[in-house]
Design a protein around this motif. Structure first.
Motif, PDB file in Angstrom:
ATOM      1  N   PHE A 111       0.832  -1.212   0.000  1.00 54.61           N
ATOM      2  CA  PHE A 111       0.000   0.000   0.000  1.00 54.61           C
ATOM      3  C   PHE A 111       0.867   1.263   0.000  1.00 54.61           C
ATOM      4  O   PHE A 111       0.931   1.972  -0.996  1.00 54.61           O
ATOM      5  CB  PHE A 111      -0.941  -0.027   1.223  1.00 54.61           C
ATOM      6  N   PHE A 112       1.521   1.549   1.112  1.00 56.06           N
ATOM      7  CA  PHE A 112       2.426   2.698   1.235  1.00 56.06           C
ATOM      8  C   PHE A 112       3.270   2.455   2.471  1.00 56.06           C
ATOM      9  O   PHE A 112       2.798   1.875   3.447  1.00 56.06           O
ATOM     10  CB  PHE A 112       1.655   4.017   1.350  1.00 56.06           C
ATOM     11  N   THR A 113       4.499   2.893   2.449  1.00 54.80           N
ATOM     12  CA  THR A 113       5.392   2.646   3.590  1.00 54.80           C
ATOM     13  C   THR A 113       5.533   3.920   4.416  1.00 54.80           C
ATOM     14  O   THR A 113       6.516   4.644   4.323  1.00 54.80           O
ATOM     15  CB  THR A 113       6.760   2.132   3.103  1.00 54.80           C
ATOM     16  N   ASP A 114       4.500   4.141   5.242  1.00 59.12           N
ATOM     17  CA  ASP A 114       4.447   5.348   6.067  1.00 59.12           C
ATOM     18  C   ASP A 114       3.545   5.049   7.261  1.00 59.12           C
ATOM     19  O   ASP A 114       2.315   5.006   7.107  1.00 59.12           O
ATOM     20  CB  ASP A 114       3.898   6.506   5.231  1.00 59.12           C
ATOM     21  N   ILE A 115       4.131   4.821   8.431  1.00 59.20           N
ATOM     22  CA  ILE A 115       3.346   4.460   9.615  1.00 59.20           C
ATOM     23  C   ILE A 115       2.462   5.613  10.077  1.00 59.20           C
ATOM     24  O   ILE A 115       1.320   5.413  10.496  1.00 59.20           O
ATOM     25  CB  ILE A 115       4.264   3.996  10.770  1.00 59.20           C
ATOM     26  N   HIS A 116       2.980   6.839   9.982  1.00 60.20           N
ATOM     27  CA  HIS A 116       2.171   8.006  10.356  1.00 60.20           C
ATOM     28  C   HIS A 116       0.909   8.066   9.483  1.00 60.20           C
ATOM     29  O   HIS A 116      -0.204   8.241   9.988  1.00 60.20           O
ATOM     30  CB  HIS A 116       2.997   9.285  10.198  1.00 60.20           C
ATOM     31  N   LYS A 117       1.078   7.897   8.187  1.00 59.80           N
ATOM     32  CA  LYS A 117      -0.070   7.908   7.267  1.00 59.80           C
ATOM     33  C   LYS A 117      -1.018   6.757   7.588  1.00 59.80           C
ATOM     34  O   LYS A 117      -2.247   6.915   7.549  1.00 59.80           O
ATOM     35  CB  LYS A 117       0.436   7.808   5.825  1.00 59.80           C
ATOM     36  N   TYR A 118      -0.458   5.598   7.926  1.00 57.76           N
ATOM     37  CA  TYR A 118      -1.273   4.426   8.260  1.00 57.76           C
ATOM     38  C   TYR A 118      -2.185   4.728   9.453  1.00 57.76           C
ATOM     39  O   TYR A 118      -3.394   4.478   9.409  1.00 57.76           O
ATOM     40  CB  TYR A 118      -0.359   3.240   8.570  1.00 57.76           C
ATOM     41  N   LEU A 119      -1.625   5.303  10.516  1.00 54.39           N
ATOM     42  CA  LEU A 119      -2.428   5.642  11.683  1.00 54.39           C
ATOM     43  C   LEU A 119      -3.485   6.695  11.365  1.00 54.39           C
ATOM     44  O   LEU A 119      -4.622   6.617  11.823  1.00 54.39           O
ATOM     45  CB  LEU A 119      -1.526   6.135  12.816  1.00 54.39           C
ATOM     46  N   ARG A 120      -3.112   7.691  10.555  1.00 58.52           N
ATOM     47  CA  ARG A 120      -4.077   8.725  10.186  1.00 58.52           C
ATOM     48  C   ARG A 120      -5.210   8.121   9.341  1.00 58.52           C
ATOM     49  O   ARG A 120      -6.365   8.531   9.468  1.00 58.52           O
ATOM     50  CB  ARG A 120      -3.394   9.851   9.405  1.00 58.52           C
ATOM     51  N   PHE A 121      -4.889   7.134   8.502  1.00 60.17           N
ATOM     52  CA  PHE A 121      -5.917   6.457   7.710  1.00 60.17           C
ATOM     53  C   PHE A 121      -6.874   5.677   8.625  1.00 60.17           C
ATOM     54  O   PHE A 121      -8.093   5.699   8.420  1.00 60.17           O
ATOM     55  CB  PHE A 121      -5.278   5.509   6.688  1.00 60.17           C
ATOM     56  N   LEU A 122      -6.328   4.988   9.628  1.00 60.48           N
ATOM     57  CA  LEU A 122      -7.206   4.262  10.558  1.00 60.48           C
ATOM     58  C   LEU A 122      -8.144   5.233  11.264  1.00 60.48           C
ATOM     59  O   LEU A 122      -9.348   4.961  11.419  1.00 60.48           O
ATOM     60  CB  LEU A 122      -6.376   3.487  11.589  1.00 60.48           C
ATOM     61  N   GLU A 123      -7.605   6.367  11.697  1.00 63.05           N
ATOM     62  CA  GLU A 123      -8.456   7.374  12.343  1.00 63.05           C
ATOM     63  C   GLU A 123      -9.518   7.880  11.364  1.00 63.05           C
ATOM     64  O   GLU A 123     -10.695   8.022  11.726  1.00 63.05           O
ATOM     65  CB  GLU A 123      -7.598   8.538  12.834  1.00 63.05           C
ATOM     66  N   GLU A 124      -9.099   8.143  10.129  1.00 64.92           N
ATOM     67  CA  GLU A 124     -10.034   8.687   9.133  1.00 64.92           C
ATOM     68  C   GLU A 124     -11.174   7.719   8.847  1.00 64.92           C
ATOM     69  O   GLU A 124     -12.325   8.132   8.654  1.00 64.92           O
ATOM     70  CB  GLU A 124      -9.271   9.018   7.847  1.00 64.92           C
ATOM     71  N   ILE A 125     -10.877   6.424   8.829  1.00 64.91           N
ATOM     72  CA  ILE A 125     -11.914   5.411   8.606  1.00 64.91           C
ATOM     73  C   ILE A 125     -12.993   5.511   9.679  1.00 64.91           C
ATOM     74  O   ILE A 125     -14.193   5.473   9.379  1.00 64.91           O
ATOM     75  CB  ILE A 125     -11.283   3.996   8.587  1.00 64.91           C
ATOM     76  N   ILE A 126     -12.572   5.666  10.931  1.00 63.80           N
ATOM     77  CA  ILE A 126     -13.539   5.765  12.024  1.00 63.80           C
ATOM     78  C   ILE A 126     -14.284   7.103  11.967  1.00 63.80           C
ATOM     79  O   ILE A 126     -15.500   7.162  12.174  1.00 63.80           O
ATOM     80  CB  ILE A 126     -12.836   5.588  13.387  1.00 63.80           C
ATOM     81  N   ILE A 127     -13.572   8.179  11.667  1.00 63.60           N
ATOM     82  CA  ILE A 127     -14.205   9.499  11.547  1.00 63.60           C
ATOM     83  C   ILE A 127     -15.299   9.476  10.470  1.00 63.60           C
ATOM     84  O   ILE A 127     -16.414   9.967  10.674  1.00 63.60           O
ATOM     85  CB  ILE A 127     -13.138  10.575  11.241  1.00 63.60           C
ATOM     86  N   LEU A 128     -14.988   8.882   9.327  1.00 65.74           N
ATOM     87  CA  LEU A 128     -15.965   8.793   8.225  1.00 65.74           C
ATOM     88  C   LEU A 128     -17.141   7.894   8.587  1.00 65.74           C
ATOM     89  O   LEU A 128     -18.294   8.176   8.236  1.00 65.74           O
ATOM     90  CB  LEU A 128     -15.278   8.284   6.957  1.00 65.74           C
TER      91      LEU A 128
END
Length: 232
Positions: A111-128
């Motif tokens: 997918f992408f090699t960025d742990i910060h982005k990964y965590l922000r994506f998990l948060e965004e999934i819940i926010i949405l």
């Protein structure tokens, strides 16, 4: 790059049994990556996503402070709860019935090699997902997870997160309070953060019960969209 994710709903399952299962899946992906690097094998790595609900349990991350657990061993037994020190980031949290726990075990090289982005994506999934229920949730600076009324005296967390990653392979994940018994959070300083409350979806919607299967479907939809992934 394999963007298929094998989906499993484990139902109600003991935390330690689930942790062991995660470790098995995690190690299998790492073993494939090591084989590819050593032998130039060109093998595709798997991705997994586990939904699970745990019996009452408190877990403490590797950088957590044991003093944030406010119960003795005998009090834990009285409350029918267990306790584990585990290998994710973050401090202490609670898992129990009425909570949707999601464990993505992904090879981020897919997918992408960025742990910060990964965590922000998990948060965004819940926010949405929560936006579909009319809730405005957001991030709290310096505090991983999903919150309501950030920056006010009424700030409260609805979803906790903690992950482990090695060689871009992830495990552990998020815990969203849907119909959880919030009284169990009184026995800890959640995530080591004093003076901030915890809430749940049914509490915010003033409903006795929210359909957890419906919430899971919404989570998967947003996960699939953000990660451009296919659940199989």
């Amino acid at each position: 790059m394999n963007k298929d994710i094998k989906l499993e709903d484990l139902g109600l399952k003991d935390f330690k049994d689930t942790w062991d299962y995660q470790e098995t899946l995690f190690k299998a992906i790492l073993d494939t990556k090591i084989k590819n690097r050593r032998e130039d094998a060109g093998l595709a790595t798997d991705n997994h996503f586990l939904f699970v609900e745990h019996p009452h349990v408190y877990t403490l991350g590797k950088s957590g402070d044991l003093s944030n657990l406010l119960l003795s061993e005998s009090q834990l037994t009285e409350k029918g709860a267990t306790f584990y020190k585990i290998n994710r980031g973050g401090d202490i949290t609670y898992h129990g019935p009425g909570q949707i726990v999601g464990y993505p075990i992904l090879d981020l090289d897919n997918f992408f090699t960025d742990i910060h982005k990964y965590l922000r994506f998990l948060e965004e999934i819940i926010i949405l997902t929560l936006a579909e229920y009319g809730l405005k949730t957001e991030r709290s600076p310096g505090e991983t997870g999903v919150w309501l009324d950030v920056g006010t005296p009424f700030a409260r967390k609805i979803c906790a997160m903690g992950v482990r990653a090695s060689r871009w392979v992830t495990m552990h994940g998020f815990a969203l309070n849907v119909n959880a018994d919030l009284g169990y959070f009184d026995n800890i300083i959640p995530c080591g953060i004093r003076g901030k409350a915890v809430t749940s979806l049914n509490n915010e919607l003033k409903l006795k019960h929210v359909d957890e299967e419906e919430v899971k479907a919404k989570i998967l939809k947003h996960f699939s969209n953000l990660f451009e992934a296919n659940f199989i």
